[in-house]
Design a protein around this motif. Structure first.
Motif, PDB file in Angstrom:
ATOM      1  N   LYS A 168      49.374  36.927  33.668  1.00  0.00           N
ATOM      2  CA  LYS A 168      50.371  36.979  34.722  1.00  0.00           C
ATOM      3  C   LYS A 168      50.773  35.560  35.101  1.00  0.00           C
ATOM      4  N   ARG A 169      52.064  35.281  35.182  1.00  0.00           N
ATOM      5  CA  ARG A 169      52.555  33.965  35.562  1.00  0.00           C
ATOM      6  C   ARG A 169      52.965  33.988  37.028  1.00  0.00           C
TER       7      ARG A 169
ATOM      8  N   CYS B 202      47.438  38.000  43.277  1.00  0.00           N
ATOM      9  CA  CYS B 202      46.347  38.542  42.457  1.00  0.00           C
ATOM     10  C   CYS B 202      45.225  39.151  43.281  1.00  0.00           C
ATOM     11  N   ALA B 203      45.530  39.627  44.471  1.00  0.00           N
ATOM     12  CA  ALA B 203      44.493  40.127  45.382  1.00  0.00           C
ATOM     13  C   ALA B 203      43.613  41.202  44.743  1.00  0.00           C
ATOM     14  N   GLU B 204      44.214  42.145  44.052  1.00  0.00           N
ATOM     15  CA  GLU B 204      43.418  43.216  43.439  1.00  0.00           C
ATOM     16  C   GLU B 204      42.498  42.674  42.364  1.00  0.00           C
ATOM     17  N   ALA B 205      43.000  41.789  41.511  1.00  0.00           N
ATOM     18  CA  ALA B 205      42.186  41.224  40.429  1.00  0.00           C
ATOM     19  C   ALA B 205      41.054  40.372  40.981  1.00  0.00           C
ATOM     20  N   VAL B 206      41.315  39.597  42.016  1.00  0.00           N
ATOM     21  CA  VAL B 206      40.267  38.770  42.625  1.00  0.00           C
ATOM     22  C   VAL B 206      39.212  39.671  43.257  1.00  0.00           C
ATOM     23  N   GLY B 207      39.640  40.695  43.964  1.00  0.00           N
ATOM     24  CA  GLY B 207      38.698  41.637  44.566  1.00  0.00           C
ATOM     25  C   GLY B 207      37.822  42.314  43.531  1.00  0.00           C
TER      26      GLY B 207
END
Length: 94
Positions: free
Chosen positions: A5-6, A24-29
């Motif tokens: 993702k850019r 990127c909140a979901e990916a970080v979570g």
């Protein structure tokens, strides 16, 4: 399969980290949960001094805060944008 993702970010390190965290909140979570770090430590809005506690008060976390302030500010912004604790986000880097 999709490529990475850019995200275009601007500003100071904390603002750039915040933009990344928002995007990127979901990916970080998910990464924090997979590492068993979910909700560990202070929330980003804490008034506790930034360089204290189990993660940021010693070891590699403390060295990042001391010697790479731009990186520690970026991690703080990333945590805030993703709605995660600063300690948990920092532990992903160490």
């Amino acid at each position: 399969m999709q490529g990475p993702k850019r995200i275009e970010v601007r500003g100071d390190p904390r603002a750039m980290g915040r933009a990344q965290g928002d995007a990127c909140a979901e990916a970080v979570g998910r990464a924090i949960s997979r590492a068993g770090l979910a909700r560990r430590g202070r929330l980003p809005s804490s008034l506790t001094p930034f360089a204290s506690g189990a993660v940021l008060g010693g070891g590699v976390g403390r060295e990042i805060v001391r010697h790479y302030p731009h990186l520690s500010e970026r991690v703080q912004g990333l945590a805030r944008g993703a709605g995660q604790s600063v300690d948990s986000a920092m532990e992903l880097f160490i």
